[in-house]
Structure formats: structure tokens, C-alpha cells
Design a protein around this motif. Structure first.
Motif, PDB file in Angstrom:
ATOM      1  N   GLY A 102     -74.592  45.078  53.964  1.00 25.43           N
ATOM      2  CA  GLY A 102     -75.320  45.519  55.145  1.00 25.43           C
ATOM      3  C   GLY A 102     -74.752  46.736  55.840  1.00 25.43           C
ATOM      4  O   GLY A 102     -75.154  47.070  56.953  1.00 25.43           O
ATOM      5  N   HIS A 103     -73.813  47.435  55.190  1.00 28.27           N
ATOM      6  CA  HIS A 103     -73.201  48.623  55.805  1.00 28.27           C
ATOM      7  C   HIS A 103     -73.341  49.859  54.909  1.00 28.27           C
ATOM      8  O   HIS A 103     -72.543  50.793  55.012  1.00 28.27           O
ATOM      9  CB  HIS A 103     -71.725  48.356  56.098  1.00 28.27           C
ATOM     10  CG  HIS A 103     -71.507  47.237  57.070  1.00 28.27           C
ATOM     11  ND1 HIS A 103     -71.707  47.377  58.424  1.00 28.27           N
ATOM     12  CD2 HIS A 103     -71.131  45.941  56.865  1.00 28.27           C
ATOM     13  CE1 HIS A 103     -71.444  46.223  59.021  1.00 28.27           C
ATOM     14  NE2 HIS A 103     -71.098  45.339  58.102  1.00 28.27           N
ATOM     15  N   ALA A 104     -74.327  49.862  54.038  1.00 33.01           N
ATOM     16  CA  ALA A 104     -74.499  50.983  53.105  1.00 33.01           C
ATOM     17  C   ALA A 104     -74.803  52.280  53.848  1.00 33.01           C
ATOM     18  O   ALA A 104     -74.259  53.340  53.514  1.00 33.01           O
ATOM     19  CB  ALA A 104     -75.618  50.673  52.112  1.00 33.01           C
ATOM     20  N   GLY A 105     -75.687  52.215  54.837  1.00 36.82           N
ATOM     21  CA  GLY A 105     -76.049  53.422  55.584  1.00 36.82           C
ATOM     22  C   GLY A 105     -74.858  54.063  56.253  1.00 36.82           C
ATOM     23  O   GLY A 105     -74.738  55.299  56.289  1.00 36.82           O
ATOM     24  N   GLU A 106     -73.943  53.240  56.775  1.00 36.42           N
ATOM     25  CA  GLU A 106     -72.737  53.757  57.423  1.00 36.42           C
ATOM     26  C   GLU A 106     -71.854  54.489  56.402  1.00 36.42           C
ATOM     27  O   GLU A 106     -71.325  55.570  56.687  1.00 36.42           O
ATOM     28  CB  GLU A 106     -71.946  52.610  58.052  1.00 36.42           C
ATOM     29  CG  GLU A 106     -72.707  51.865  59.147  1.00 36.42           C
ATOM     30  CD  GLU A 106     -71.976  50.603  59.568  1.00 36.42           C
ATOM     31  OE1 GLU A 106     -70.742  50.538  59.358  1.00 36.42           O
ATOM     32  OE2 GLU A 106     -72.637  49.678  60.091  1.00 36.42           O
ATOM     33  N   ARG A 107     -71.690  53.888  55.225  1.00 33.84           N
ATOM     34  CA  ARG A 107     -70.854  54.509  54.194  1.00 33.84           C
ATOM     35  C   ARG A 107     -71.444  55.846  53.755  1.00 33.84           C
ATOM     36  O   ARG A 107     -70.730  56.843  53.617  1.00 33.84           O
ATOM     37  CB  ARG A 107     -70.730  53.571  52.987  1.00 33.84           C
ATOM     38  CG  ARG A 107     -69.988  52.278  53.271  1.00 33.84           C
ATOM     39  CD  ARG A 107     -69.751  51.490  51.995  1.00 33.84           C
ATOM     40  NE  ARG A 107     -69.104  50.227  52.306  1.00 33.84           N
ATOM     41  CZ  ARG A 107     -69.757  49.072  52.472  1.00 33.84           C
ATOM     42  NH1 ARG A 107     -71.070  49.028  52.320  1.00 33.84           N
ATOM     43  NH2 ARG A 107     -69.105  47.971  52.767  1.00 33.84           N
ATOM     44  N   ILE A 108     -72.743  55.847  53.521  1.00 38.69           N
ATOM     45  CA  ILE A 108     -73.404  57.068  53.061  1.00 38.69           C
ATOM     46  C   ILE A 108     -73.281  58.166  54.113  1.00 38.69           C
ATOM     47  O   ILE A 108     -72.979  59.325  53.791  1.00 38.69           O
ATOM     48  CB  ILE A 108     -74.882  56.783  52.739  1.00 38.69           C
ATOM     49  CG1 ILE A 108     -74.980  55.883  51.497  1.00 38.69           C
ATOM     50  CG2 ILE A 108     -75.661  58.084  52.526  1.00 38.69           C
ATOM     51  CD1 ILE A 108     -76.365  55.328  51.233  1.00 38.69           C
ATOM     52  N   ALA A 109     -73.481  57.835  55.378  1.00 37.94           N
ATOM     53  CA  ALA A 109     -73.399  58.825  56.456  1.00 37.94           C
ATOM     54  C   ALA A 109     -71.991  59.412  56.555  1.00 37.94           C
ATOM     55  O   ALA A 109     -71.825  60.630  56.742  1.00 37.94           O
ATOM     56  CB  ALA A 109     -73.807  58.193  57.782  1.00 37.94           C
ATOM     57  N   ARG A 110     -70.967  58.565  56.431  1.00 33.80           N
ATOM     58  CA  ARG A 110     -69.591  59.064  56.508  1.00 33.80           C
ATOM     59  C   ARG A 110     -69.287  60.030  55.361  1.00 33.80           C
ATOM     60  O   ARG A 110     -68.630  61.058  55.558  1.00 33.80           O
ATOM     61  CB  ARG A 110     -68.600  57.899  56.488  1.00 33.80           C
ATOM     62  CG  ARG A 110     -68.541  57.102  57.785  1.00 33.80           C
ATOM     63  CD  ARG A 110     -67.270  56.266  57.845  1.00 33.80           C
ATOM     64  NE  ARG A 110     -67.167  55.326  56.739  1.00 33.80           N
ATOM     65  CZ  ARG A 110     -67.609  54.086  56.767  1.00 33.80           C
ATOM     66  NH1 ARG A 110     -68.212  53.628  57.862  1.00 33.80           N
ATOM     67  NH2 ARG A 110     -67.446  53.282  55.723  1.00 33.80           N
ATOM     68  N   ILE A 111     -69.774  59.696  54.163  1.00 32.98           N
ATOM     69  CA  ILE A 111     -69.525  60.564  53.001  1.00 32.98           C
ATOM     70  C   ILE A 111     -70.280  61.884  53.156  1.00 32.98           C
ATOM     71  O   ILE A 111     -69.751  62.960  52.847  1.00 32.98           O
ATOM     72  CB  ILE A 111     -69.923  59.843  51.700  1.00 32.98           C
ATOM     73  CG1 ILE A 111     -69.018  58.615  51.483  1.00 32.98           C
ATOM     74  CG2 ILE A 111     -69.816  60.784  50.502  1.00 32.98           C
ATOM     75  CD1 ILE A 111     -69.532  57.650  50.443  1.00 32.98           C
ATOM     76  N   LEU A 112     -71.509  61.820  53.650  1.00 38.64           N
ATOM     77  CA  LEU A 112     -72.279  63.041  53.888  1.00 38.64           C
ATOM     78  C   LEU A 112     -71.578  63.923  54.923  1.00 38.64           C
ATOM     79  O   LEU A 112     -71.571  65.152  54.802  1.00 38.64           O
ATOM     80  CB  LEU A 112     -73.692  62.700  54.360  1.00 38.64           C
ATOM     81  CG  LEU A 112     -74.638  62.101  53.309  1.00 38.64           C
ATOM     82  CD1 LEU A 112     -75.960  61.698  53.958  1.00 38.64           C
ATOM     83  CD2 LEU A 112     -74.885  63.098  52.176  1.00 38.64           C
TER      84      LEU A 112
END
Length: 431
Positions: A351-361
Motif C-alpha cells: 500500500g505504499h507503492a505511490g510513495e516509493r515511486i514519487a521518492r525515486i522520481l
């Protein structure tokens, strides 16, 4: 700092990018939201902007309907102008639509790194337009956000460099976790509104071209619905194109006892899905959602790019075989109560995929990486060689292949690049 560009054009992309956009805003990352208009019907797109409280797009490309080539070309022409206008640090798209393949190709042609959300999914079916789109997108992408371990493995075995792959989880889990209470609250009210009892109906979704454009396959599926409708209530939120095809082919006779309704908002649809006996679908997204909700599923396809859903028997592939659809549906209904109590680890994430993707971006936008040509003047001939024990195969095999001692994907092994340097990957050939 240059902005991150987010491109979407269909209903599933809105849903799956919602948590990424929300996380970008929380991190105060400058981003541009581009809407291609691949799905142009209000009920199939605009209502989802409202339900997820997404911002209005910064730019809109009114692509509309057309052949795959027409849609892809229109998006590429429009997006090229926007990339040149805004000069983003990185361009991101999600999934496997014409919007995604057009975004990937245009980004590369403009020499801007492309990040693919939901990378590595494979159905191995090249008849399926989505398979073509996702394979092309992964081939040209600079950054790959793999939602599951199996998708990560697919990328590794296709030769994608491990340093460019990130195991993030699937953003659909973010949505279901965030809105589970809302769906539960709306569920009973919505079921009452449409006159259905909890766990007392079959839900159907059907929209893929390989089913709707093939009269025999479509007829076989509808014959199965006719048989099942003699015993169970069936509700069918019909895609406009599917409904038109049924009418054109004179197949409506099979649906006399099937309740056909117009497309629903996302939360209304989830309410139906969460409370049905079983779902019959050809949608990849519905397979994921049903698995997460532990709803028994019968997939009206011969293959799936979400093989994780077949774990524990929650999803069965029936294709367009009338007898098999009926048999598997009755089987899934019989197992429904047991399946809903399964204690399983969700392969789609936490449930934290969006957070991970945003940090990497954010990291990539700060680095302002670029697509550059390699300098091979010293080693113009690139070759590959088998390794033997003298090269230290025991110490370098795992990080190169990407697995640990348990057979699990491993893309950030300790001292990866130091170990990799031991491998002679190329040589200059003397004449």
C-alpha cells in the motif's frame, strides 16, 4: 529544477496514478499532469478525476477514438510539442495502453528519460495490443517500476540492467487500502439501490477486443452467462463498445436474464466487486482488485499478465470455452466462503507503492539524468563470455542474475558494482 511529467489517458491510468500524484504533491515536487484523452467518454474518465480529487490536467490532448496507429500517432505528435515546451526532467506513464507506448517512444525521441510504472508484466500473447505496448515501453524505458517479484524477474531475463529496476509494489493496493472504509460504507447503500443482496450475485466485466471483436468467442461467453443466469443473479456493467457489439451481432438473446447497467464510478464498482459471489472478467485490473479483496475470479482469457492472481486458486483462466466458464464459475462459487478467509501475503505490495515511486522520481529529477550516447572508442566490439570458477563465479553470480540464496529477486546486492567489475564484459579484438 525541471518538472516531472505525468502522462495518462485512460480510466485505469487515473486510478493507478492517483497515489503517485498525491505523493508528488506531499513531497512538493514540481510536476505536470498531461491528459491525452484516449478515453474521452465522461463516465469512463472525468468522473474518476472527481472521485480521486485529482487536479485538472495542465495540458489536454483531445485524441479521441481511432485505430491503434491513429491514436498512437496523435499522442506522439501532441506530446512531442509539450515535451519541447516544458522540458521535463523525466516523463512517466503507467500501464500498457496506446498512451503509454506513445509516451515512451516520444520521450526517447526527445532524449528525455522515460519511467514506466507497472513495468515487467507479461502475458506472452503478442496478439494482445497491450502486450506489444508494454514490451516496447519496457525496452526503451530508463527507469522501471516493477509492481511484483515476478514482473521484476521478467525484466531481468529480458536483459534490463538491475540498477534501473525498482520493486515498488502495485499502486492499486494503495487505493484499496486508502478507500476500504469508504467502499464498505457505500457498499450496503449501493447494493440496496440496485436491488442486490450481498454475496448473492455474479459480477461480469467484458471489454477486450480479442473477445468483443470475435463473434464466436463473444457468443461462447454470452452462452455461458445465459446458463448461469438460470441459477444466479448476474449484473453486467457494460462498456459502451461491448454493448454495441452485442447488439450488432444479434447476441442480446443470451442476456435476457442478465442485468445490464451503465459503467459505474470506481467506488460503486468496487462495492459490487467486494460483495459478489464471484467475478467473470477479461480485465487485468479487475483480476488484481479481486485478488486483493479475496473475491473468486474466472478470467475470460487464455493467458494473464497477472499470474500472481492464480495463486491459492483465487483466479482461474477459462478462456472463451462455454462449458469451462460454467464449470469454473460454479467451482469458484463453491469455494467462495473458504477463499474469503485465506490468510495470505499480498504479492502486489503493502500500500505504499505511490510513495516509493514519487521518492525515486524526485531523486531522478534532482539528478537531471540524460540519455547519452556511449563512448566505445576504446572497446568498439562488445562481446559476451561464459564465466568459470577462476573469475569468482560464486561471488558474482547472484548480483548479476539478480537472485539471492532463497531464489528471490535481488537487485541491490552488496558491493554489486565492485563485484561486477571483475567480469570481463567486452574486449577489443586485434586483427
Amino acid at each position: 529544477m525541471k518538472p516531472v511529467m505525468i502522462v495518462a489517458g485512460t480510466r485505469p491510468e487515473i486510478i493507478k496514478l492517483a497515489s503517485v500524484i498525491e505523493s508528488l504533491e506531499k513531497l512538493n515536487i514540481d510536476y505536470l499532469f498531461i491528459w491525452t484523452g484516449q478515453h474521452y467518454d465522461y463516465e469512463l474518465s472525468r468522473i474518476f478525476f472527481e472521485q480521486f480529487k485529482l487536479p485538472e490536467p495542465d495540458e489536454v490532448l483531445q485524441v479521441g477514438s481511432g485505430t491503434h496507429a491513429e491514436q498512437t500517432a496523435k499522442i506522439m505528435l501532441g506530446l512531442e510539442k509539450l515535451i519541447k515546451k516544458h522540458s521535463p526532467a523525466i516523463v512517466t506513464a503507467e500501464g500498457d495502453t496506446n498512451t503509454v507506448v506513445a509516451t515512451a517512444l516520444t520521450s526517447l525521441k526527445c532524449l528525455v528519460p522515460f519511467a514506466h510504472v507497472e513495468a515487467g508484466l507479461r502475458s506472452w500473447n503478442m496478439v494482445m495490443p497491450e502486450e506489444v505496448n508494454r514490451k516496447i515501453a519496457d525496452t526503451v524505458a530508463t527507469v522501471h517500476f516493477a509492481p511484483t517479484k515476478l514482473s521484476l524477474i521478467n525484466l531481468l531475463f529480458e536483459g534490463i540492467c538491475p540498477k534501473n529496476i525498482y520493486l515498488t509494489g502495485n499502486t492499486i493496493v494503495d487505493i484499496l487500502c486508502k478507500y476500504k472504509n469508504l467502499v464498505k460504507e457505500k457498499g450496503e447503500a449501493f447494493l440496496s439501490e440496485v436491488g442486490l443482496d450481498k454475496n448473492n450475485y455474479i459480477l461480469v466485466t467484458l471489454h477486450r477486443a480479442e473477445n468483443t471483436d470475435n463473434p464466436q468467442r463473444l457468443g461462447n461467453i454470452l452462452k455461458a452467462l445465459k446458463y448461469l443466469s438460470q441459477q444466479y443473479n448476474i449484473i453486467f456493467p457494460a462498456h459502451p463498445r461491448t454493448k454495441n457489439r452485442i447488439m450488432e451481432l444479434g447476441l442480446a438473446k443470451y442476456l435476457q436474464k442478465v442485468r445490464i447497467i451503465k459503467p459505474l464510478g470506481y467506488f460503486e464498482f468496487l462495492s459490487l466487486l467486494a460483495n459478489c459471489k464471484t467475478v467473470l472478467t477479461d480485465s487485468g485490473g479487475v483480476q488484481e482488485e479481486a485478488f486483493i479483496l479475496k473475491v473468486p475470479t474466472v478470467t475470460l482469457r487464455y493467458n494473464t499478465e497477472r499470474p500472481e492472481t492464480t495463486m491459492y486458486g483465487l483466479n482461474k483462466l477459462a478462456g472463451a470455452d462455454t462449458e469451462l466458464i460454467v464449470r469454473l464459475t460454479l467451482q469458484q462459487i463453491g469455494y467462495a466462503e473458504k477463499m474469503r478467509t485465506l490468510d495470505i501475503k499480498n504479492p502486489f505490495g503493502d500500500g505504499h507503492a505511490g510513495e516509493r515511486i514519487a521518492r525515486i522520481l524526485k531523486e531522478f529529477s534532482e539528478k537531471e539524468i540524460a540519455i547519452e550516447e556511449p563512448d566505445l572508442r576504446e572497446t568498439p566490439v562488445v562481446t559476451y563470455a561464459l564465466l568459470d570458477d577462476r573469475t569468482g563465479i560464486d561471488s558474482i553470480f547472484e548480483p548479476i542474475i539478480g537472485f539471492n540464496e532463497d531464489g528471490e529477486p535481488c537487485i541491490q546486492a552488496k558491493d554489486y558494482w565492485k563485484l561486477l567489475a571483475k567480469v570481463r564484459r567486452s574486449y577489443y579484438r586485434d586483427e
